[in-house]
Design a protein around this motif. Structure first.
Motif, PDB file in Angstrom:
ATOM      1  N   GLN A  23       0.840  -1.195   0.000  1.00  0.00           N
ATOM      2  CA  GLN A  23       0.000   0.000   0.000  1.00  0.00           C
ATOM      3  C   GLN A  23       0.875   1.246   0.000  1.00  0.00           C
ATOM      4  O   GLN A  23       1.939   1.270   0.621  1.00  0.00           O
ATOM      5  N   LEU A  24       0.410   2.260  -0.709  1.00  0.00           N
ATOM      6  CA  LEU A  24       1.072   3.556  -0.691  1.00  0.00           C
ATOM      7  C   LEU A  24       0.250   4.477   0.193  1.00  0.00           C
ATOM      8  O   LEU A  24      -0.968   4.580   0.044  1.00  0.00           O
ATOM      9  N   ASP A  25       0.895   5.136   1.125  1.00  0.00           N
ATOM     10  CA  ASP A  25       0.238   6.065   2.038  1.00  0.00           C
ATOM     11  C   ASP A  25       0.558   7.492   1.627  1.00  0.00           C
ATOM     12  O   ASP A  25       1.715   7.814   1.305  1.00  0.00           O
ATOM     13  N   ASP A  26      -0.459   8.347   1.652  1.00  0.00           N
ATOM     14  CA  ASP A  26      -0.243   9.761   1.353  1.00  0.00           C
ATOM     15  C   ASP A  26       0.632  10.367   2.443  1.00  0.00           C
ATOM     16  O   ASP A  26       0.330  10.249   3.629  1.00  0.00           O
ATOM     17  N   VAL A  27       1.711  10.977   2.028  1.00  0.00           N
ATOM     18  CA  VAL A  27       2.647  11.598   2.961  1.00  0.00           C
ATOM     19  C   VAL A  27       2.496  13.117   2.930  1.00  0.00           C
ATOM     20  O   VAL A  27       2.597  13.787   3.948  1.00  0.00           O
ATOM     21  N   ALA A  28       2.256  13.654   1.742  1.00  0.00           N
ATOM     22  CA  ALA A  28       2.055  15.080   1.538  1.00  0.00           C
ATOM     23  C   ALA A  28       1.234  15.218   0.256  1.00  0.00           C
ATOM     24  O   ALA A  28       1.114  14.254  -0.502  1.00  0.00           O
ATOM     25  N   PRO A  29       0.664  16.383  -0.001  1.00  0.00           N
ATOM     26  CA  PRO A  29      -0.117  16.538  -1.241  1.00  0.00           C
ATOM     27  C   PRO A  29       0.718  16.153  -2.475  1.00  0.00           C
ATOM     28  O   PRO A  29       1.837  16.628  -2.658  1.00  0.00           O
ATOM     29  N   GLY A  30       0.182  15.220  -3.252  1.00  0.00           N
ATOM     30  CA  GLY A  30       0.861  14.784  -4.472  1.00  0.00           C
ATOM     31  C   GLY A  30       2.008  13.820  -4.233  1.00  0.00           C
ATOM     32  O   GLY A  30       2.777  13.530  -5.153  1.00  0.00           O
ATOM     33  N   PHE A  31       2.152  13.291  -3.011  1.00  0.00           N
ATOM     34  CA  PHE A  31       3.278  12.417  -2.691  1.00  0.00           C
ATOM     35  C   PHE A  31       2.798  11.271  -1.816  1.00  0.00           C
ATOM     36  O   PHE A  31       2.255  11.490  -0.739  1.00  0.00           O
TER      37      PHE A  31
END
Length: 141
Positions: A23-31
């Motif tokens: 899974q990819l977790d949102d770290v910052a807007p657009g990232f």
């Protein structure tokens, strides 16, 4: 993204010990970021003993080599093991990972942690490109 982690069963046969979705977790807007696998020590633990032929990668324990491999359509490797922990991602095409427990089809985006176990490869009809980071391991204990 699918992640297969290899190992050996109680009889010492190579197998997939886990299959997970990364899974990819949102770290910052657009990232967004995910961690499919991480080692807990350097160098990694010794690889298991293999029964197939050894392909010596000539990488000292803890040292790293990053490679890209192109497999031509339908090409095959013999069953073998290496003296490395390999972190592999299928970049394009398809390929079959062959372990003692059977055939595991892989396609673009699939990832494999190859823990120095006996394995072979058979590329799909369009071939395959794999990105791999190899980390040298100590010999079996």
């Amino acid at each position: 993204m699918r992640l297969l982690i290899t190992g050996v069963d109680t009889d010492g046969k190579s197998c997939v010990v886990s299959t997970e979705e990364t899974q990819l977790d949102d770290v910052a807007p657009g990232f967004a970021m995910g961690i499919p696998y991480a080692t807990a020590s350097s160098p990694p633990p010794p690889r298991p003993p293999g029964s197939a032929g050894l392909i010596d990668q000539f990488i000292e324990p803890g040292h790293v080599r990053w490679i890209v491999i192109d497999y031509g359509p339908g090409s095959r490797t013999p069953m073998h093991h290496t003296d490395t922990l390999d972190l592999q991602t299928v970049i394009s095409g398809s390929i079959e990972l062959i372990l003692d427990d059977g055939v595991h089809p892989l396609s673009e985006g699939d990832m494999v942690v190859m823990a120095g176990v006996d394995h072979a490869w058979k590329a799909g009809p369009q071939g395959c490109r794999i990105n791999a980071v190899l980390i040298g391991t100590p010999p079996p204990a």
